[in-house]
Scaffold this active site. Structure first.
Site, PDB file in Angstrom:
ATOM      1  N   ASP A  11     -69.968 -63.479 -11.112  1.00 36.22           N
ATOM      2  CA  ASP A  11     -69.775 -62.057 -11.316  1.00 36.22           C
ATOM      3  C   ASP A  11     -69.601 -61.733 -12.708  1.00 36.22           C
ATOM      4  O   ASP A  11     -68.747 -62.183 -13.611  1.00 36.22           O
ATOM      5  CB  ASP A  11     -68.354 -61.664 -10.732  1.00 36.22           C
ATOM      6  CG  ASP A  11     -68.526 -61.385  -9.060  1.00 36.22           C
ATOM      7  OD1 ASP A  11     -69.481 -61.421  -8.661  1.00 36.22           O
ATOM      8  OD2 ASP A  11     -67.451 -61.316  -8.742  1.00 36.22           O
ATOM      9  N   ASP A 130     -70.941 -54.791   0.727  1.00 41.20           N
ATOM     10  CA  ASP A 130     -69.686 -55.018   0.321  1.00 41.20           C
ATOM     11  C   ASP A 130     -69.068 -53.849   1.685  1.00 41.20           C
ATOM     12  O   ASP A 130     -69.154 -52.819   1.596  1.00 41.20           O
ATOM     13  CB  ASP A 130     -69.393 -54.176  -0.999  1.00 41.20           C
ATOM     14  CG  ASP A 130     -70.100 -54.852  -2.017  1.00 41.20           C
ATOM     15  OD1 ASP A 130     -70.029 -56.190  -1.898  1.00 41.20           O
ATOM     16  OD2 ASP A 130     -70.595 -54.409  -2.916  1.00 41.20           O
TER      17      ASP A 130
END
Length: 266
Positions: A11, A130
């Protein structure tokens, strides 16, 4: 049975690898190029690179960093974050990515998945979802059919900031129909918590789509990785925290999965 893949995830924001909990409280984990090289050397099957603030910041793709990462790894590299158009796919593939991951852009314009898949092939189009378990209030929300949403998971966009009201399982099925070759499924409830994957979510999506599902969000132990495959039905498992901070190596993860009877490339 095909070998199941272990995929470390980078990330990235501000040119650094970070890791948070439930998509917030980000903590620095290091330089993306160095970390990518380390995972390549450890025998990771693939690598995922997500620019986690590109969409919310309205920024362009960070091609120089992606090129540097791609030059260090000799395993498939998936890049996501800020991927909006078919042209973005071309630019990323040229920069060294093997697959590109759509998230918010697919929600805003689902046709982009058809177009990208038609042009470059489903094998290099990933859709990242998500998902967050509905609150009691969300369960009462009325759908277009006049019925309450009920228990399940909603899809969030913009780095987990915006509830789209889409059902995660139905959305995954639609994305596969439109040409996604893979679903990268993250449980926002479990992200960074180290409490294990949301196996009900993973299983529900795995059962609903004919394409591979990558389970993400919540790995705290090597057994969690195996559970994602054996109980969740995932084809690949993604983790960040347990690898970034040196708790376990990819090799140890593969060894444990093999001990659990999961086929892996050793």
């Amino acid at each position: 049975m095909l070998a199941k893949r272990i995929i470390p995830c980078l990330d990235v924001t501000g040119g650094r690898v970070v890791k948070g909990v439930n998509f917030v409280e980000l903590r620095d984990a290091g330089d993306p190029v160095e970390i990518a090289a380390r995972y390549n050397a450890q025998g990771a099957d693939e690598l995922t690179f997500l620019d986690i603030t590109a969409t919310s910041d309205g920024r362009d793709l960070i091609l120089p960093i992606i090129e540097s990462v791609a030059s260090q790894v000799f395993i498939p590299l998936t890049v996501g974050g800020g991927v909006r158009t078919v042209e973005d796919v071309r630019r990323l593939l040229n920069a060294g990515a093997d697959k590109t991951s759509f998230n918010s852009a697919a929600i805003a314009n689902p046709e982009v998945i058809n177009a990208a898949s038609d042009k470059y092939g489903a094998q290099c189009i990933v859709v990242a979802i998500d998902a967050k378990r509905r609150t009691a209030e969300d369960e009462q929300r009325m759908g277009a059919d006049g019925r309450a949403a009920g228990p399940g998971w909603d899809v969030y966009s913009h780095g987990g900031r915006k509830n789209t009201g889409l059902d995660a399982v139905q959305w995954a099925a639609e994305m596969a129909r439109r040409g996604a070759g893979e679903i990268l499924l993250t449980s926002m409830d479990r992200d960074g918590t180290k409490s294990g994957f949301d196996l009900k979510l993973t299983r529900a999506v795995s059962d609903a789509v004919p394409v591979p599902v990558i389970a993400s969000g919540g790995v705290g132990s090597l057994d969690d990785l195996a559970d994602g495959v054996t109980l969740g039905g995932a084809d690949a498992v993604l983790a960040a925290s347990i690898f970034h901070y040196g708790e376990f190596t990819v090799g140890q993860a593969k060894q444990r999965m093999a001990e659990r009877g999961v086929p892996v490339r050793l």
